[in-house]
Design a protein around this motif. Structure first.
Motif, mmCIF file in Angstrom:
data_model
loop_
_atom_site.group_PDB
_atom_site.id
_atom_site.type_symbol
_atom_site.label_atom_id
_atom_site.label_comp_id
_atom_site.label_asym_id
_atom_site.label_seq_id
_atom_site.Cartn_x
_atom_site.Cartn_y
_atom_site.Cartn_z
ATOM 1 N N LYS A 133 0.850 -1.192 0.000
ATOM 2 C CA LYS A 133 0.000 0.000 0.000
ATOM 3 C C LYS A 133 0.882 1.237 0.000
ATOM 4 C CE LYS A 133 -3.284 2.373 2.964
ATOM 5 N NZ LYS A 133 -3.970 2.400 4.237
ATOM 6 N N THR A 134 0.410 2.291 -0.632
ATOM 7 C CA THR A 134 1.113 3.570 -0.587
ATOM 8 C C THR A 134 0.110 4.714 -0.647
ATOM 9 O OG1 THR A 134 2.937 4.846 -1.523
ATOM 10 C CG2 THR A 134 1.454 3.802 -3.083
ATOM 11 N N SER A 135 0.502 5.829 -0.086
ATOM 12 C CA SER A 135 -0.251 7.076 -0.184
ATOM 13 C C SER A 135 0.713 8.150 -0.663
ATOM 14 C CB SER A 135 -0.843 7.474 1.156
ATOM 15 O OG SER A 135 -1.836 6.568 1.537
ATOM 16 N N TYR A 136 0.289 8.887 -1.666
ATOM 17 C CA TYR A 136 1.161 9.878 -2.288
ATOM 18 C C TYR A 136 0.428 11.220 -2.345
ATOM 19 C CZ TYR A 136 3.858 12.209 -5.970
ATOM 20 O OH TYR A 136 4.586 13.099 -6.692
ATOM 21 N N PRO A 137 0.970 12.266 -1.717
ATOM 22 C CA PRO A 137 0.340 13.590 -1.823
ATOM 23 C C PRO A 137 0.618 14.192 -3.199
ATOM 24 C CG PRO A 137 2.304 13.700 -0.464
ATOM 25 C CD PRO A 137 2.132 12.261 -0.840
ATOM 26 N N TYR A 138 -0.430 14.401 -3.965
ATOM 27 C CA TYR A 138 -0.291 14.902 -5.334
ATOM 28 C C TYR A 138 -0.066 16.410 -5.314
ATOM 29 C CZ TYR A 138 -1.466 16.108 -10.122
ATOM 30 O OH TYR A 138 -1.431 16.610 -11.399
ATOM 31 N N ALA A 139 1.052 16.830 -5.877
ATOM 32 C CA ALA A 139 1.371 18.261 -5.920
ATOM 33 C C ALA A 139 0.724 18.926 -7.128
ATOM 34 C CB ALA A 139 2.877 18.454 -5.953
ATOM 35 N N GLY A 140 0.871 18.339 -8.299
ATOM 36 C CA GLY A 140 0.217 18.836 -9.501
ATOM 37 C C GLY A 140 0.728 20.178 -9.982
ATOM 38 N N VAL A 141 -0.005 20.745 -10.942
ATOM 39 C CA VAL A 141 0.386 22.015 -11.539
ATOM 40 C C VAL A 141 -0.340 23.204 -10.913
ATOM 41 C CG1 VAL A 141 1.079 21.020 -13.735
ATOM 42 C CG2 VAL A 141 -1.279 21.703 -13.410
ATOM 43 N N GLY A 142 -1.192 22.971 -9.939
ATOM 44 C CA GLY A 142 -1.791 24.065 -9.210
ATOM 45 C C GLY A 142 -3.234 24.379 -9.525
ATOM 46 N N LEU A 143 -3.780 23.874 -10.620
ATOM 47 C CA LEU A 143 -5.165 24.197 -10.953
ATOM 48 C C LEU A 143 -6.107 23.634 -9.901
ATOM 49 C CD1 LEU A 143 -7.172 25.398 -13.004
ATOM 50 C CD2 LEU A 143 -7.335 23.125 -13.995
ATOM 51 N N TRP A 144 -5.791 22.442 -9.404
ATOM 52 C CA TRP A 144 -6.639 21.777 -8.403
ATOM 53 C C TRP A 144 -6.788 22.662 -7.162
ATOM 54 C CZ3 TRP A 144 -9.662 17.637 -8.793
ATOM 55 C CH2 TRP A 144 -10.109 17.028 -7.635
ATOM 56 N N SER A 145 -5.683 23.192 -6.655
ATOM 57 C CA SER A 145 -5.743 24.038 -5.465
ATOM 58 C C SER A 145 -6.279 25.432 -5.797
ATOM 59 C CB SER A 145 -4.368 24.142 -4.818
ATOM 60 O OG SER A 145 -3.451 24.684 -5.725
ATOM 61 N N TYR A 146 -6.041 25.897 -7.007
ATOM 62 C CA TYR A 146 -6.542 27.217 -7.423
ATOM 63 C C TYR A 146 -8.064 27.243 -7.433
ATOM 64 C CZ TYR A 146 -7.285 31.401 -10.225
ATOM 65 O OH TYR A 146 -7.706 32.616 -10.668
ATOM 66 N N LEU A 147 -8.684 26.115 -7.751
ATOM 67 C CA LEU A 147 -10.146 26.039 -7.781
ATOM 68 C C LEU A 147 -10.742 25.885 -6.386
ATOM 69 C CD1 LEU A 147 -10.699 23.819 -10.943
ATOM 70 C CD2 LEU A 147 -11.016 26.285 -10.720
ATOM 71 N N GLY A 148 -9.879 25.782 -5.369
ATOM 72 C CA GLY A 148 -10.371 25.747 -3.998
ATOM 73 C C GLY A 148 -10.467 24.357 -3.390
ATOM 74 N N PHE A 149 -9.990 23.326 -4.079
ATOM 75 C CA PHE A 149 -10.008 21.983 -3.518
ATOM 76 C C PHE A 149 -8.818 21.813 -2.583
ATOM 77 C CE2 PHE A 149 -12.151 21.466 -7.648
ATOM 78 C CZ PHE A 149 -13.363 20.979 -7.198
ATOM 79 N N GLY A 150 -8.955 20.914 -1.619
ATOM 80 C CA GLY A 150 -7.857 20.612 -0.714
ATOM 81 C C GLY A 150 -6.799 19.773 -1.415
ATOM 82 N N GLN A 151 -5.772 19.399 -0.642
ATOM 83 C CA GLN A 151 -4.705 18.590 -1.218
ATOM 84 C C GLN A 151 -5.250 17.209 -1.566
ATOM 85 O OE1 GLN A 151 -1.101 18.391 1.004
ATOM 86 N NE2 GLN A 151 -0.212 16.861 -0.333
ATOM 87 N N LEU A 152 -4.835 16.710 -2.690
ATOM 88 C CA LEU A 152 -5.268 15.410 -3.184
ATOM 89 C C LEU A 152 -4.228 14.373 -2.792
ATOM 90 C CD1 LEU A 152 -7.307 13.876 -4.989
ATOM 91 C CD2 LEU A 152 -5.833 14.412 -6.908
ATOM 92 N N THR A 153 -4.671 13.285 -2.157
ATOM 93 C CA THR A 153 -3.782 12.191 -1.791
ATOM 94 C C THR A 153 -4.215 10.955 -2.564
ATOM 95 O OG1 THR A 153 -3.465 13.099 0.414
ATOM 96 C CG2 THR A 153 -2.895 10.791 0.101
#
Length: 165
Positions: A133-153
């Motif tokens: 099993k693994t959990s990875y915090p997705y950093a991404g290009v920023g659109l996800w957080s720009y739209l107001g969503f929390g960090q995606l794991t």
């Protein structure tokens, strides 16, 4: 004054030279946002697929490893995160071997709760199963957080029946 305003409105209605410019000015932000969203989603999906491939590789390696548990576990964690046991290149940027959890459990016999079918057929009552099993915090290009969503794991899990040892 009112006649002059009516004349200007009639003249403006008759002109359509700038209509395309106005339509593009209204449409461009939405098209850019849609394109960025498609790019972000495909990047998330690609990262998830790479994590899944790494976890599956580690589980298959552990299921067939003939050395001691600790040696195999360290090599499998490196295999999952780097795509090779020598650890030359990262499979996903920022994904470390220490983020890969490997456990061994006994299944008596393993039954899928959704369908009720036996997962691992065996002549013995216990079946050794490796779970990765693994959990990875997705950093991404920023659109996800720009739209107001929390960090995606992204969380990935895979299990294999032990064939070796």
């Amino acid at each position: 004054m009112l006649a002059k305003l009516n004349h200007m409105i009639r003249r403006f209605k008759g002109e359509d030279d700038g209509a395309i410019l106005v339509e593009m000015a209204l449409l461009t932000p939405f098209m850019l946002l849609l394109s960025a969203g498609v790019f972000e989603f495909s990047n998330i999906l690609n990262t998830r697929m790479l994590l899944d491939a790494g976890v599956r590789d580690a589980a298959r390696y552990m299921a067939r490893c003939s050395s001691d548990w600790d040696t195999c576990k360290g090599l499998a964690q490196t295999l999952a995160a780097n795509g090779a046991i020598d650890g030359t290149s990262a499979r996903v940027s920022g994904w470390l071997p220490s983020q890969v959890e490997i456990t061994k459990s006994f299944s008596t016999p393993a039954i899928d709760p959704a369908t009720g079918t036996e997962l691992y057929l065996s002549g013995t009552s216990n079946v050794d199963v490796v779970q990765v099993k693994t959990s990875y915090p997705y950093a991404g290009v920023g659109l996800w957080s720009y739209l107001g969503f929390g960090q995606l794991t992204l969380t990935v899990f895979h299990q294999e029946r032990v064939l070796g040892w």
